[in-house]
Design a protein around this motif. Sequence first.
Motif, PDB file in Angstrom:
ATOM      1  N   LEU A 145      -0.337  -9.286  -0.918  1.00 24.54           N
ATOM      2  CA  LEU A 145       0.725  -8.419  -1.410  1.00 24.54           C
ATOM      3  C   LEU A 145       1.254  -7.522  -0.299  1.00 24.54           C
ATOM      4  CD1 LEU A 145      -0.947  -7.341  -4.770  1.00 24.54           C
ATOM      5  CD2 LEU A 145       0.922  -8.984  -4.495  1.00 24.54           C
ATOM      6  N   ILE A 147       2.386  -4.126   0.144  1.00 26.92           N
ATOM      7  CA  ILE A 147       2.377  -2.797  -0.476  1.00 26.92           C
ATOM      8  C   ILE A 147       2.394  -1.759   0.636  1.00 26.92           C
ATOM      9  CG2 ILE A 147       1.042  -1.171  -1.874  1.00 26.92           C
ATOM     10  CD1 ILE A 147      -0.074  -3.543  -3.401  1.00 26.92           C
ATOM     11  N   ASN A 152       4.356   1.960  -4.957  1.00 24.44           N
ATOM     12  CA  ASN A 152       4.363   0.511  -5.001  1.00 24.44           C
ATOM     13  C   ASN A 152       3.008  -0.032  -5.448  1.00 24.44           C
ATOM     14  OD1 ASN A 152       4.878  -2.181  -2.601  1.00 24.44           O
ATOM     15  ND2 ASN A 152       5.478  -2.059  -4.732  1.00 24.44           N
ATOM     16  N   LYS A 156       2.177  -2.263  -8.846  1.00 23.38           N
ATOM     17  CA  LYS A 156       1.491  -3.544  -8.791  1.00 23.38           C
ATOM     18  C   LYS A 156       0.234  -3.532  -9.665  1.00 23.38           C
ATOM     19  CE  LYS A 156       4.001  -6.075  -6.023  1.00 23.38           C
ATOM     20  NZ  LYS A 156       4.627  -7.340  -6.514  1.00 23.38           N
ATOM     21  N   GLU A 159       1.462  -3.973 -13.205  1.00 22.35           N
ATOM     22  CA  GLU A 159       2.017  -5.318 -13.373  1.00 22.35           C
ATOM     23  C   GLU A 159       0.914  -6.362 -13.530  1.00 22.35           C
ATOM     24  OE1 GLU A 159       4.147  -8.359 -10.319  1.00 22.35           O
ATOM     25  OE2 GLU A 159       5.073  -6.361 -10.466  1.00 22.35           O
ATOM     26  N   LEU A 169      -6.265  -7.024  -8.875  1.00 23.89           N
ATOM     27  CA  LEU A 169      -5.733  -6.520  -7.612  1.00 23.89           C
ATOM     28  C   LEU A 169      -6.903  -6.072  -6.750  1.00 23.89           C
ATOM     29  CD1 LEU A 169      -3.523  -5.478  -5.694  1.00 23.89           C
ATOM     30  CD2 LEU A 169      -3.418  -3.391  -7.070  1.00 23.89           C
TER      31      LEU A 169
END
Length: 238
Positions: A145, A147, A152, A156, A159, A169
């Motif tokens: 990712l 980021i 941000n 994420k 999400e 994540l």
Amino acid sequence: MKYYFIRHSLNKRILGHYPQIKNIIHYYTTEEAPLFIDQFNFGKTNLNLIISNITLHPTSKATDYIDVKGEIGFLFKLLISGKLKSILEKNKTLGIQFFPCTVFKNNIEYTDYWVLNYYGINYQFLDFKNSAFFVTTKFDKTNKLDIDNENNFIEKQKEIAKEGYPKGLLIDKIEIKKNNAEHFFIIQNTEDGIQYIASEKLKKEIEEANCTGIEFQPIELSLREWLHGGEREKIYEK
């Protein structure tokens, strides 16, 4: 400045018995369950919470840090002595609160123990541009990712959380800002789930106070490198 994951000791000479805990004592009814401490994670509360107590094995030592991580009654929380509590309070004035906990061993009560509740988590200390983030599926890293700031990162998080298991994540590489002024903080989404982090300054203060039951893993090392690469044993023995 260097930073370290706070980990419990694995040295049986220091612990006396591994694991230290024989059992956990819970004190609540179904009606009282909403006040059980596990209902409150990462948020400040002024309620009179119900705290569980623990019993140590007869040969366990009452160390300054007792490993209860992940146990019911201590989810995402640390169990520490009054001595270690006072050191953390000097280094972190906001974002932590403590609840008294009794530790039993051989019919002796140790009353100067505390459950630490960390609240107000943020990532202002994280150097996003030099850290590494991945989407995971079960135990595998998939997409890397991009980021570059805290907002941000939070977006994420939300999400991926909406997609649910098995996606997650992962902060695969952690870099701390050079101008960071925090000496004690928590970080989520690590390979070990949640980690408490101490600065070199805080580590030194804890060690000089001879606090027991605690080890410090450099954050630049993976858990495999630390436990199976021989790095831990160079410092803390088996």
